[in-house]
Design a protein around this motif. Structure first.
Motif, PDB file in Angstrom:
ATOM      1  N   LEU A  15       0.767  -0.988   0.098  1.00 27.75           N
ATOM      2  CA  LEU A  15      -0.377  -0.365  -0.238  1.00 27.75           C
ATOM      3  C   LEU A  15       0.779   0.529  -0.170  1.00 27.75           C
ATOM      4  N   LEU A  16       1.952   0.995  -0.523  1.00 27.80           N
ATOM      5  CA  LEU A  16       2.703   2.465  -0.775  1.00 27.80           C
ATOM      6  C   LEU A  16       3.763   2.807  -1.983  1.00 27.80           C
ATOM      7  N   LYS A  17       3.256   1.727  -3.155  1.00 30.28           N
ATOM      8  CA  LYS A  17       3.457   2.115  -4.337  1.00 30.28           C
ATOM      9  C   LYS A  17       2.910   3.690  -4.648  1.00 30.28           C
ATOM     10  N   VAL A  18       3.423   3.965  -6.060  1.00 24.46           N
ATOM     11  CA  VAL A  18       2.358   4.975  -6.323  1.00 24.46           C
ATOM     12  C   VAL A  18       2.631   4.498  -8.501  1.00 24.46           C
ATOM     13  N   ASP A  19       1.914   5.541  -8.719  1.00 28.73           N
ATOM     14  CA  ASP A  19       1.832   5.631 -10.211  1.00 28.73           C
ATOM     15  C   ASP A  19       3.633   6.313 -10.679  1.00 28.73           C
ATOM     16  N   TYR A  20       3.458   7.849  -9.776  1.00 31.00           N
ATOM     17  CA  TYR A  20       4.314   8.479  -9.927  1.00 31.00           C
ATOM     18  C   TYR A  20       5.028   9.289  -8.871  1.00 31.00           C
ATOM     19  N   PRO A  21       6.192   8.684  -8.638  1.00 28.90           N
ATOM     20  CA  PRO A  21       6.493   8.971  -7.424  1.00 28.90           C
ATOM     21  C   PRO A  21       7.177  10.197  -7.332  1.00 28.90           C
ATOM     22  N   LEU A  22       7.195  11.038  -6.586  1.00 32.51           N
ATOM     23  CA  LEU A  22       7.886  12.511  -6.754  1.00 32.51           C
ATOM     24  C   LEU A  22       9.161  12.565  -6.029  1.00 32.51           C
ATOM     25  N   VAL A  23       9.999  12.493  -7.817  1.00 31.64           N
ATOM     26  CA  VAL A  23      11.339  12.260  -8.079  1.00 31.64           C
ATOM     27  C   VAL A  23      12.214  13.919  -7.555  1.00 31.64           C
ATOM     28  N   VAL A  24      13.166  13.520  -6.560  1.00 31.09           N
ATOM     29  CA  VAL A  24      13.751  14.394  -6.281  1.00 31.09           C
ATOM     30  C   VAL A  24      15.533  14.493  -6.651  1.00 31.09           C
ATOM     31  N   PRO A  25      16.577  15.773  -6.282  1.00 32.09           N
ATOM     32  CA  PRO A  25      17.742  15.385  -5.872  1.00 32.09           C
ATOM     33  C   PRO A  25      17.949  14.987  -4.875  1.00 32.09           C
ATOM     34  N   VAL A  26      19.058  14.333  -4.998  1.00 33.43           N
ATOM     35  CA  VAL A  26      19.789  14.420  -3.043  1.00 33.43           C
ATOM     36  C   VAL A  26      20.337  15.797  -2.593  1.00 33.43           C
ATOM     37  N   GLY A  27      20.353  15.910  -1.692  1.00 34.21           N
ATOM     38  CA  GLY A  27      21.011  17.237  -1.289  1.00 34.21           C
ATOM     39  C   GLY A  27      20.834  18.541  -1.048  1.00 34.21           C
ATOM     40  N   GLN A  28      19.620  18.701  -1.996  1.00 34.64           N
ATOM     41  CA  GLN A  28      19.045  20.115  -2.573  1.00 34.64           C
ATOM     42  C   GLN A  28      17.923  19.824  -1.384  1.00 34.64           C
ATOM     43  N   LYS A  29      17.488  21.048  -1.156  1.00 30.77           N
ATOM     44  CA  LYS A  29      16.768  22.395  -0.377  1.00 30.77           C
ATOM     45  C   LYS A  29      15.382  22.207  -1.162  1.00 30.77           C
ATOM     46  N   ILE A  30      14.307  21.375  -0.967  1.00 24.84           N
ATOM     47  CA  ILE A  30      12.718  20.866  -2.104  1.00 24.84           C
ATOM     48  C   ILE A  30      11.929  21.745  -0.562  1.00 24.84           C
ATOM     49  N   ALA A  66      16.914  15.480   1.522  1.00 24.91           N
ATOM     50  CA  ALA A  66      17.374  14.381   1.311  1.00 24.91           C
ATOM     51  C   ALA A  66      18.982  14.254   1.779  1.00 24.91           C
ATOM     52  N   GLU A  67      19.193  13.277   2.296  1.00 22.26           N
ATOM     53  CA  GLU A  67      20.637  13.595   2.011  1.00 22.26           C
ATOM     54  C   GLU A  67      21.306  11.486   2.394  1.00 22.26           C
ATOM     55  N   LYS A  68      20.124  10.681   1.630  1.00 19.49           N
ATOM     56  CA  LYS A  68      21.328  10.006   1.285  1.00 19.49           C
ATOM     57  C   LYS A  68      20.245   9.378  -0.155  1.00 19.49           C
ATOM     58  N   VAL A  69      20.626   8.865  -1.407  1.00 16.94           N
ATOM     59  CA  VAL A  69      19.383   8.155  -2.537  1.00 16.94           C
ATOM     60  C   VAL A  69      18.328   7.255  -1.956  1.00 16.94           C
ATOM     61  N   GLY A  70      17.501   7.284  -2.712  1.00 19.12           N
ATOM     62  CA  GLY A  70      16.698   5.813  -2.185  1.00 19.12           C
ATOM     63  C   GLY A  70      14.813   6.444  -2.426  1.00 19.12           C
ATOM     64  N   ASP A  71      14.390   5.508  -2.031  1.00 17.86           N
ATOM     65  CA  ASP A  71      13.279   5.135  -2.195  1.00 17.86           C
ATOM     66  C   ASP A  71      12.659   5.037  -0.854  1.00 17.86           C
ATOM     67  N   TYR A  72      11.468   6.738  -0.614  1.00 11.62           N
ATOM     68  CA  TYR A  72      11.098   6.823   1.199  1.00 11.62           C
ATOM     69  C   TYR A  72       9.798   6.998   0.973  1.00 11.62           C
ATOM     70  N   TYR A  73       9.231   6.427   1.832  1.00  3.84           N
ATOM     71  CA  TYR A  73       7.343   6.032   1.714  1.00  3.84           C
ATOM     72  C   TYR A  73       6.609   7.091   3.151  1.00  3.84           C
ATOM     73  N   GLY A  74       5.892   7.608   2.845  1.00  2.67           N
ATOM     74  CA  GLY A  74       5.240   8.353   3.733  1.00  2.67           C
ATOM     75  C   GLY A  74       3.620   8.253   3.938  1.00  2.67           C
ATOM     76  N   GLN A  75       2.411   8.410   4.289  1.00  3.08           N
ATOM     77  CA  GLN A  75       1.609   8.486   4.102  1.00  3.08           C
ATOM     78  C   GLN A  75       0.499   9.845   4.892  1.00  3.08           C
ATOM     79  N   CYS A  76      -0.326   9.644   4.152  1.00  2.20           N
ATOM     80  CA  CYS A  76      -1.369  10.944   4.784  1.00  2.20           C
ATOM     81  C   CYS A  76      -2.179  10.024   6.118  1.00  2.20           C
ATOM     82  N   ALA A  77      -1.418  12.306   7.295  1.00  2.00           N
ATOM     83  CA  ALA A  77      -1.216  11.358   8.803  1.00  2.00           C
ATOM     84  C   ALA A  77      -2.564  11.982   9.006  1.00  2.00           C
TER      85      ALA A  77
END
Ligand code: HEC
Ligand SMILES: [Cu+2]
Length: 223
Positions: A15-30, A66-77
């Motif tokens: 229940l954490l997979k999405v069709d289009y993830p939010l793609v961001v560069p590492v080490g940048q303020k988003i 984000a300090e490291k590359v990878g896939d991170y997940y969250g949910q509506c809280a």
């Protein structure tokens, strides 16, 4: 299989997979901007320590780096309704190099779909297309009925939208306003921008009969 409650074999992205993830560069303020068009949700990604309510009629922001590359997940809280358990958030963090490759690939996909900006359109056709652009990009904030909410200004009856001089509206949509609370839409194609502007000029009570051709958007981009 018995219902033993053993979840050791469950996929970790259940229940954490999405069709289009939010793609961001590492080490940048988003910077993340949140709002909602139905009830209060909340944008939470525990690995980045962020949790920001998404509230109808309000534009809120938060940020992470984000300090490291990878896939991170969250949910509506925020307990937001019966579909609450199905609002996953997937942030894909890429190296600077992979990120620019990804951007290039996406830009090529967009370019392939782009129409000839010198085409001259009839109002009906352009407004029909603009209605779709509006639903996909603008309605979350300005509402399907164009009335906006709270600090999100109404487009129905807006002097800027109804102005016979098109420059101010084109510039507002290209560059945004109120320090990004109204985002910049310069990534949309000239035809999509002309379409959504022409749509708002004629939707709801804005029956101006005005038409903005893609060539006008091209001219305003340079200003
Ligand atoms: C994230 C929310 C958000 C989205 C999405 C959004 N807007 Fe806005 N928009 C705003 C806010 C907030 C303002 C008011 C800015 C201000 O205070 O001047 C605004 C203002 C405007 C205005 C100026 C209205 C006036 O009378 O001052 C226009 C035109 C406009 N938006 C068009 C659009 C279009 C077209 C789209 C879709 C391509 C869009 N907006 C998407 C939030 C949004
Ligand atoms: Cu939610």
């Amino acid at each position: 299989m018995s219902n033993s409650g053993d979840v050791s074999n469950a996929p970790t992205d259940y229940l954490l997979k999405v069709d289009y993830p939010l793609v961001v560069p590492v080490g940048q303020k988003i910077r993340i901007i949140t709002t909602a068009n139905d009830v209060i949700h909340s944008f939470m990604v525990p690995a980045f320590g962020i949790k920001q309510d998404a509230i109808p009629g309000f534009v809120r922001d938060t940020w992470f780096r984000a300090e490291k590359v990878g896939d991170y997940y969250g949910q509506c809280a925020e307990l937001c309704g019966k579909e609450h358990a199905y609002m996953p958030i997937h942030v894909k963090v890429l190296s600077a190099q992979d990120y620019s490759l990804w951007v290039q690939t996406e830009m090529k996909k967009v370019a392939a779909k782009r129409d000839d900006p010198s085409r001259v359109w009839a109002l009906d056709d352009l407004a029909k297309r603009g209605e779709k652009v509006y639903a996909a990009n603008c309605a979350a904030c300005h509402q399907a009925n164009g009335k906006g909410a709270g600090s999100i200004k109404a487009l129905d009856g807006s002097a800027i939208v109804k102005d016979a001089n098109h420059a101010l509206q084109i510039q507002t949509v290209l560059h945004g306003a109120a320090n990004g609370a109204m985002p910049s839409w310069k990534q949309l194609s000239d035809t999509d921008l002309a379409a959504v502007i022409s749509y708002t000029k004629n939707a709801w009570s804005n029956k101006t009969g005005q038409l903005v051709q893609p060539a006008e958007v091209v001219a305003q981009r340079g200003k």
